[in-house]
Design an enzyme around this catalytic site. Structure first.
Site, PDB file in Angstrom:
ATOM      1  N   ARG A 115       0.608  -1.211  -0.034  1.00 57.05           N
ATOM      2  CA  ARG A 115      -0.064   0.047   0.056  1.00 57.05           C
ATOM      3  C   ARG A 115       0.936   1.412   0.056  1.00 57.05           C
ATOM      4  O   ARG A 115       0.333   2.304  -0.611  1.00 57.05           O
ATOM      5  CB  ARG A 115      -0.999  -0.085   1.248  1.00 57.05           C
ATOM      6  CG  ARG A 115      -1.961  -0.951   1.103  1.00 57.05           C
ATOM      7  CD  ARG A 115      -2.998  -0.435   2.435  1.00 57.05           C
ATOM      8  NE  ARG A 115      -3.929  -1.800   2.377  1.00 57.05           N
ATOM      9  CZ  ARG A 115      -4.526  -2.151   3.556  1.00 57.05           C
ATOM     10  NH1 ARG A 115      -4.067  -1.789   4.685  1.00 57.05           N
ATOM     11  NH2 ARG A 115      -5.135  -3.231   3.590  1.00 57.05           N
ATOM     12  N   CYS A 152      -9.350  -1.317   5.756  1.00 59.29           N
ATOM     13  CA  CYS A 152     -10.939  -1.161   5.788  1.00 59.29           C
ATOM     14  C   CYS A 152     -11.292   0.092   6.666  1.00 59.29           C
ATOM     15  O   CYS A 152     -12.581   0.770   6.275  1.00 59.29           O
ATOM     16  CB  CYS A 152     -11.551  -2.342   6.560  1.00 59.29           C
ATOM     17  SG  CYS A 152     -10.776  -3.156   7.623  1.00 59.29           S
ATOM     18  N   GLN A 179     -14.095  -1.263  15.492  1.00 63.92           N
ATOM     19  CA  GLN A 179     -14.191  -2.059  14.384  1.00 63.92           C
ATOM     20  C   GLN A 179     -14.788  -3.569  14.566  1.00 63.92           C
ATOM     21  O   GLN A 179     -14.666  -3.982  15.617  1.00 63.92           O
ATOM     22  CB  GLN A 179     -12.727  -2.405  13.867  1.00 63.92           C
ATOM     23  CG  GLN A 179     -12.094  -0.919  13.471  1.00 63.92           C
ATOM     24  CD  GLN A 179     -10.635  -0.923  13.072  1.00 63.92           C
ATOM     25  OE1 GLN A 179     -10.016  -0.094  13.168  1.00 63.92           O
ATOM     26  NE2 GLN A 179     -10.247  -2.010  12.184  1.00 63.92           N
ATOM     27  N   LYS A 208      -1.894   2.586  10.158  1.00 69.58           N
ATOM     28  CA  LYS A 208      -2.411   2.339   8.697  1.00 69.58           C
ATOM     29  C   LYS A 208      -3.333   3.950   8.517  1.00 69.58           C
ATOM     30  O   LYS A 208      -3.452   4.447   7.577  1.00 69.58           O
ATOM     31  CB  LYS A 208      -3.176   1.323   8.675  1.00 69.58           C
ATOM     32  CG  LYS A 208      -2.251  -0.042   8.415  1.00 69.58           C
ATOM     33  CD  LYS A 208      -3.023  -1.228   8.243  1.00 69.58           C
ATOM     34  CE  LYS A 208      -2.355  -2.424   8.671  1.00 69.58           C
ATOM     35  NZ  LYS A 208      -3.258  -3.503   8.792  1.00 69.58           N
ATOM     36  N   HIS A 245     -17.751  -1.081  10.429  1.00 71.96           N
ATOM     37  CA  HIS A 245     -16.819  -0.175  11.094  1.00 71.96           C
ATOM     38  C   HIS A 245     -17.406   1.248  11.553  1.00 71.96           C
ATOM     39  O   HIS A 245     -17.497   1.885  10.568  1.00 71.96           O
ATOM     40  CB  HIS A 245     -15.348   0.050  10.659  1.00 71.96           C
ATOM     41  CG  HIS A 245     -14.665  -1.420  10.345  1.00 71.96           C
ATOM     42  ND1 HIS A 245     -14.808  -2.573  11.111  1.00 71.96           N
ATOM     43  CD2 HIS A 245     -13.462  -1.598   9.675  1.00 71.96           C
ATOM     44  CE1 HIS A 245     -13.843  -3.328  10.930  1.00 71.96           C
ATOM     45  NE2 HIS A 245     -13.041  -2.693  10.084  1.00 71.96           N
TER      46      HIS A 245
HETATM   47  P1  NAP Z   1      -8.620 -14.510   6.438  1.00 78.66           P
HETATM   48  O1  NAP Z   1     -10.216 -14.700   6.568  1.00 78.66           O
HETATM   49  O2  NAP Z   1      -7.593 -15.009   7.164  1.00 78.66           O
HETATM   50  O3  NAP Z   1      -8.286 -15.167   4.812  1.00 78.66           O
HETATM   51  C1  NAP Z   1      -7.176 -15.231   4.302  1.00 78.66           C
HETATM   52  C2  NAP Z   1      -7.121 -15.901   2.931  1.00 78.66           C
HETATM   53  O4  NAP Z   1      -5.729 -16.013   2.764  1.00 78.66           O
HETATM   54  C3  NAP Z   1      -7.687 -17.242   2.959  1.00 78.66           C
HETATM   55  O5  NAP Z   1      -8.041 -17.541   1.695  1.00 78.66           O
HETATM   56  C4  NAP Z   1      -6.426 -18.113   3.198  1.00 78.66           C
HETATM   57  O6  NAP Z   1      -6.535 -19.717   2.616  1.00 78.66           O
HETATM   58  C5  NAP Z   1      -5.314 -17.505   2.449  1.00 78.66           C
HETATM   59  N1  NAP Z   1      -3.950 -17.713   2.809  1.00 78.66           N
HETATM   60  C6  NAP Z   1      -3.540 -17.655   4.239  1.00 78.66           C
HETATM   61  N2  NAP Z   1      -2.282 -18.117   4.159  1.00 78.66           N
HETATM   62  C7  NAP Z   1      -2.037 -18.396   2.949  1.00 78.66           C
HETATM   63  C8  NAP Z   1      -0.757 -18.943   2.458  1.00 78.66           C
HETATM   64  N3  NAP Z   1       0.390 -18.858   3.077  1.00 78.66           N
HETATM   65  N4  NAP Z   1      -0.798 -19.115   0.742  1.00 78.66           N
HETATM   66  C9  NAP Z   1      -1.895 -18.922   0.102  1.00 78.66           C
HETATM   67  N5  NAP Z   1      -3.135 -18.437   0.736  1.00 78.66           N
HETATM   68  C10 NAP Z   1      -3.078 -18.183   2.006  1.00 78.66           C
HETATM   69  O7  NAP Z   1      -8.448 -13.008   6.063  1.00 78.66           O
HETATM   70  P2  NAP Z   1      -9.424 -11.603   5.311  1.00 78.66           P
HETATM   71  O8  NAP Z   1      -9.906 -11.081   6.679  1.00 78.66           O
HETATM   72  O9  NAP Z   1     -10.170 -12.085   4.397  1.00 78.66           O
HETATM   73  O10 NAP Z   1      -8.128 -10.725   4.691  1.00 78.66           O
HETATM   74  C11 NAP Z   1      -7.744 -10.773   3.723  1.00 78.66           C
HETATM   75  C12 NAP Z   1      -6.690  -9.717   3.628  1.00 78.66           C
HETATM   76  O11 NAP Z   1      -7.432  -8.651   3.221  1.00 78.66           O
HETATM   77  C13 NAP Z   1      -5.773  -9.323   4.672  1.00 78.66           C
HETATM   78  O12 NAP Z   1      -4.443  -9.091   3.989  1.00 78.66           O
HETATM   79  C14 NAP Z   1      -6.462  -8.474   5.391  1.00 78.66           C
HETATM   80  O13 NAP Z   1      -5.603  -7.512   6.042  1.00 78.66           O
HETATM   81  C15 NAP Z   1      -6.913  -7.752   4.022  1.00 78.66           C
HETATM   82  N6  NAP Z   1      -8.118  -6.754   4.690  1.00 78.66           N
HETATM   83  C16 NAP Z   1      -9.421  -7.328   5.301  1.00 78.66           C
HETATM   84  C17 NAP Z   1     -10.374  -6.693   5.658  1.00 78.66           C
HETATM   85  C18 NAP Z   1     -11.691  -7.233   6.233  1.00 78.66           C
HETATM   86  O14 NAP Z   1     -12.497  -6.671   6.755  1.00 78.66           O
HETATM   87  N7  NAP Z   1     -11.519  -8.513   6.715  1.00 78.66           N
HETATM   88  C19 NAP Z   1     -10.656  -5.341   4.995  1.00 78.66           C
HETATM   89  C20 NAP Z   1      -9.570  -4.861   4.268  1.00 78.66           C
HETATM   90  C21 NAP Z   1      -8.464  -5.530   4.142  1.00 78.66           C
HETATM   91  P3  NAP Z   1      -7.099 -20.805   3.582  1.00 78.66           P
HETATM   92  O15 NAP Z   1      -8.458 -20.525   3.560  1.00 78.66           O
HETATM   93  O16 NAP Z   1      -6.593 -21.997   2.735  1.00 78.66           O
HETATM   94  O17 NAP Z   1      -6.171 -20.621   4.835  1.00 78.66           O
END
Ligand code: NAP
Length: 357
Positions: A115, A152, A179, A208, A245
């Site tokens: 970012r 977010c 949040q 951030k 949030h």
């Molecule tokens: P999450 O629910 O933990 O999902 C993570 C994803 O990444 C899953 O599909 C997981 O696959 C995969 N993953 C994890 N480790 C991996 C690896 N070593 N190799 C390949 N794939 C891997 O997280 P999330 O909340 O969706 O967030 C995803 C990203 O968006 C993060 O960087 C977060 O900071 C960002 N983000 C999140 C939000 C929010 O509101 N949640 C908002 C803005 C940005 P498996 O299921 O197979 O483990």
């Protein structure tokens, strides 16, 4: 456009909290078709319906449940889709996103990893679509490209700050966030920690909000962004809300407008995505509510398909000039929906070589 004519896209990290939102939004997208999904080694090789613990309110269609989850590492997989959305955990993003760009993909990422890179746009299309101009200087990632979506909470904040900055100039911002748990990912905060509780710490989040806001509200000068000279102080807390949030914001302005003028600037805010009629653009980026007890996450997070910020409790601030409460949906506007809007804006501006609508 028939479904076969839509642009095939891939989602990296498709099984997670944000990944599932991508899948859900892409099911009914008029330009894009979900063609490929990837996740960790734990999920790779399985059908999406088995690998993903599906938590969206709509049923998972059979054709998506049947998709094979591919590995994420580009040395283990070849993706056909030129446009790639990343919902990867930041450590995985660090390993693979630049490699996908180098292999010719146009990557739109939700992870924090790139970012703040000087040559990577950090985009909220209503606020800084001009920063897409950085792509002309992004030779490090050629022949593909790398774009990012902000944190977010930052997205909801800047959607409300941008019209105030344009109309009156902003000098200082103080923000306290509350949040939702979905912001911590699918396996984020244990229920024993969240129920009957509030956690006054989210690792890295305050930094951030403070730095991303300055980059997004900054000005593109050639091959760099000059960050906005706005001082931002943030405090972040996690609360027992599923999605959405909430932010308590106080703003010091250069001019001294009345509250009616501030309200008009927020409510009247329109920008490039609205003018272009992009499919994921909210009708209004900011909705101002007049009820004394709004916005509330459960009641207001889905306004304009979860793509708008809502503002309420607009009033004078005894320390700064005005204060208000803002709310935005963290996995829609704050993640998957926001990224899809970024891709729509880039496509509409003809900035994704080889793809057009
Ligand atoms: P999450 O629910 O933990 O999902 C993570 C994803 O990444 C899953 O599909 C997981 O696959 C995969 N993953 C994890 N480790 C991996 C690896 N070593 N190799 C390949 N794939 C891997 O997280 P999330 O909340 O969706 O967030 C995803 C990203 O968006 C993060 O960087 C977060 O900071 C960002 N983000 C999140 C939000 C929010 O509101 N949640 C908002 C803005 C940005 P498996 O299921 O197979 O483990």
């Amino acid at each position: 456009m028939t479904i076969e004519e839509r642009i095939p896209v891939a989602v990296l990290g498709a099984t997670g909290s944000v990944g599932q939102r991508f899948v859900s939004l892409l099911l009914r997208h008029p330009w894009f078709r979900l063609a490929e999904v990837t996740a960790s080694e734990r999920s790779a090789g399985r059908r999406y319906g088995e690998a993903a613990h599906w938590l969206q309110s709509e049923p998972l269609p059979d054709e998506v449940a049947a998709l094979e989850v591919r590995p994420t590492d580009p040395t283990d997989v070849h993706l056909d889709s030129r446009l790639v959305f990343s919902a990867l955990d930041s450590s995985a993003a660090e390993r693979v996103e630049a490699a996908y760009a180098k292999a010719g993909h146009f990557v739109v990422s939700n992870a924090k990893t790139h970012r703040m890179d000087p040559d990577v746009p950090l985009l909220v299309p209503e606020v800084n679509s001009a920063h897409l101009g950085l792509l002309e200087h992004q030779s490090a990632h050629a022949p593909g490209a790398l774009l990012t979506n902000p944190n977010c909470s930052t997205i909801g904040l800047v959607l409300t700050l941008a019209p105030l900055d344009a109309a009156f100039g902003i000098e200082q911002v103080h923000v306290v966030t509350m949040q939702a748990v979905s912001g911590a990912g699918l396996h984020g905060v244990p229920s024993m920690q969240m129920i009957d509780n509030l956690v006054p710490h989210i690792g890295g989040e305050e930094d951030k909000l403070e730095t991303e806001t300055q980059k997004i509200l900054g000005v593109l000068r050639g091959d760099r962004i000059d960050p906005a000279a706005i001082r931002v102080s943030a405090q972040c807390t996690r609360v027992a809300v599923v999605d959405g949030h909430t932010l308590c914001v106080s703003v010091k302005l250069r001019e001294s407008p009345g509250l009616d003028e501030v309200r008009e600037a927020l409510q009247g805010f329109r920008s490039a995505p609205q003018e272009l009629g992009l499919p994921s653009a909210p009708d209004r980026p900011v909705h101002v509510l007049d009820q004394a007890d709004r916005p509330q996450p459960r009641l207001d997070r889905d306004i304009d398909q979860g793509m708008a910020a809502t503002v309420g409790r607009l009033r004078h601030c005894p320390l700064f000039d005005c204060k208000y409460v803002a709310l935005s949906h963290n996995t829609l506007r704050g993640a998957a929906g926001g990224s899809i809007l970024v891709a729509e804006q880039a496509l509409a501006e003809g900035r994704i070589p080889g793809l057009e609508i």
